[in-house]
Design a protein around this motif. Structure first.
Motif, short mmCIF file in Angstrom:
data_model
loop_
_atom_site.label_atom_id
_atom_site.label_comp_id
_atom_site.label_asym_id
_atom_site.label_seq_id
_atom_site.Cartn_x
_atom_site.Cartn_y
_atom_site.Cartn_z
N GLN A 1 0.84 -1.21 0.00
CA GLN A 1 0.00 0.00 0.00
C GLN A 1 0.87 1.26 0.00
O GLN A 1 0.59 2.21 -0.71
CB GLN A 1 -0.95 -0.01 1.20
CG GLN A 1 -1.91 1.17 1.23
CD GLN A 1 -2.83 1.21 0.02
OE1 GLN A 1 -3.27 0.18 -0.48
NE2 GLN A 1 -3.12 2.40 -0.46
N ARG A 2 1.94 1.25 0.80
CA ARG A 2 2.87 2.40 0.83
C ARG A 2 3.51 2.61 -0.54
O ARG A 2 3.61 3.74 -1.01
CB ARG A 2 3.95 2.20 1.89
CG ARG A 2 3.52 2.55 3.30
CD ARG A 2 4.72 2.62 4.24
NE ARG A 2 5.51 1.40 4.27
CZ ARG A 2 5.25 0.34 5.03
NH1 ARG A 2 4.21 0.34 5.84
NH2 ARG A 2 6.03 -0.72 4.99
N ASN A 3 3.92 1.53 -1.18
CA ASN A 3 4.53 1.65 -2.52
C ASN A 3 3.54 2.20 -3.53
O ASN A 3 3.88 3.07 -4.33
CB ASN A 3 5.05 0.29 -2.99
CG ASN A 3 6.33 -0.11 -2.32
OD1 ASN A 3 7.02 0.71 -1.70
ND2 ASN A 3 6.68 -1.39 -2.41
N ARG A 4 2.30 1.72 -3.47
CA ARG A 4 1.27 2.21 -4.41
C ARG A 4 1.05 3.72 -4.19
O ARG A 4 0.99 4.48 -5.15
CB ARG A 4 -0.03 1.44 -4.21
CG ARG A 4 -1.12 1.87 -5.17
CD ARG A 4 -2.37 1.02 -5.00
NE ARG A 4 -3.44 1.49 -5.85
CZ ARG A 4 -3.60 1.18 -7.13
NH1 ARG A 4 -2.75 0.38 -7.73
NH2 ARG A 4 -4.61 1.66 -7.83
N GLU A 5 0.94 4.13 -2.93
CA GLU A 5 0.74 5.55 -2.63
C GLU A 5 1.96 6.37 -3.04
O GLU A 5 1.82 7.49 -3.54
CB GLU A 5 0.42 5.73 -1.15
CG GLU A 5 -0.95 5.21 -0.79
CD GLU A 5 -1.20 5.15 0.71
OE1 GLU A 5 -0.36 5.64 1.50
OE2 GLU A 5 -2.26 4.61 1.10
N LEU A 6 3.16 5.83 -2.83
CA LEU A 6 4.38 6.53 -3.23
C LEU A 6 4.44 6.71 -4.74
O LEU A 6 4.78 7.79 -5.23
CB LEU A 6 5.61 5.76 -2.74
CG LEU A 6 6.98 6.34 -3.12
CD1 LEU A 6 7.14 7.75 -2.55
CD2 LEU A 6 8.09 5.41 -2.64
N ILE A 7 4.09 5.68 -5.46
CA ILE A 7 4.07 5.77 -6.93
C ILE A 7 3.07 6.84 -7.36
O ILE A 7 3.38 7.70 -8.20
CB ILE A 7 3.72 4.41 -7.56
CG1 ILE A 7 4.86 3.41 -7.33
CG2 ILE A 7 3.43 4.56 -9.06
CD1 ILE A 7 4.46 1.96 -7.58
N ALA A 8 1.86 6.80 -6.81
CA ALA A 8 0.82 7.76 -7.19
C ALA A 8 1.23 9.18 -6.83
O ALA A 8 1.05 10.11 -7.63
CB ALA A 8 -0.50 7.39 -6.53
N THR A 9 1.80 9.39 -5.66
CA THR A 9 2.23 10.72 -5.23
C THR A 9 3.36 11.23 -6.11
O THR A 9 3.37 12.40 -6.53
CB THR A 9 2.69 10.69 -3.75
OG1 THR A 9 1.60 10.23 -2.96
CG2 THR A 9 3.13 12.06 -3.27
N THR A 10 4.31 10.37 -6.40
CA THR A 10 5.44 10.76 -7.26
C THR A 10 4.95 11.08 -8.67
O THR A 10 5.37 12.08 -9.26
CB THR A 10 6.48 9.63 -7.30
OG1 THR A 10 6.92 9.35 -5.96
CG2 THR A 10 7.68 10.00 -8.16
N ALA A 11 4.06 10.25 -9.19
CA ALA A 11 3.51 10.50 -10.53
C ALA A 11 2.76 11.83 -10.55
O ALA A 11 2.91 12.63 -11.48
CB ALA A 11 2.60 9.36 -10.95
#
Length: 175
Positions: A6-16
């Motif tokens: 979940q943290r990785n998914r949120e990190l990807i979305a935030t970075t994108a």
């Protein structure tokens, strides 16, 4: 979903979201993964293709803007000020991404619904500002929303850039 996933998914979305807001829709998946400090494989496990990532970022962006717009709409401030504040908020978001999404046959239904809600919110604010006498009355709400999209739905849009300020100056009613 596991907490680390979940943290990785949120990190990807935030970075994108950040990269798309600053550089526009041409940012590659590899650049997003690198900026997030993750491997491309991790990115693709969460978002199987570019379109699913773009749809996710678009939906998050639109939900954020809709919540801010509703909060502003409920304020007692003059409608012109509310509209200008929302436009300023828009310029910090990757709205160019949404305007660059593929034709309507591929647009995520959630994104399409959110765009329709936002357009209705903006049109209502425009009509309120027109009744208030602060926005020109010789344009329809849809025309004004279309003009505002020109200003805010482009990479690098800022509230204080010449295109945005000239457009708002032209929309302002003059005594």
């Amino acid at each position: 979903m596991r907490a680390d996933a979940q943290r990785n998914r949120e990190l990807i979305a935030t970075t994108a979201l950040d990269l798309l807001a600053r550089r526009g829709p041409a940012v590659s998946m590899e650049e997003i993964a690198r900026a997030a400090g993750l491997g491309v494989g991790t990115l693709y496990r969460h978002f199987p293709d570019r379109q699913s990532l773009l749809d996710s970022v678009a939906a998050t962006t639109l939900r954020t803007l809709l919540a801010a717009g509703r909060a502003e709409q409920s304020s007692a401030a003059p409608r012109w000020q509310v509209l200008v504040r929302i436009v300023a908020r828009c310029t910090g978001l990757p709205l160019a991404l949404i305007s660059s999404l593929p034709d309507a046959t591929r647009v995520d239904p959630t994104v399409a619904d959110l765009v329709a809600e936002l357009d209705a919110l903006f049109q209502g604010l425009v009509e309120d500002a027109q009744r208030e006498g602060s926005l020109r009355a010789d344009l329809t709400g849809a025309q004004v929303v279309g003009l505002l999209n020109v200003a805010v739905c482009r990479p690098g849009a800022r509230a204080d850039d010449p295109l945005t300020t000239v457009l708002l100056d032209g929309l302002r009613a003059r005594p």
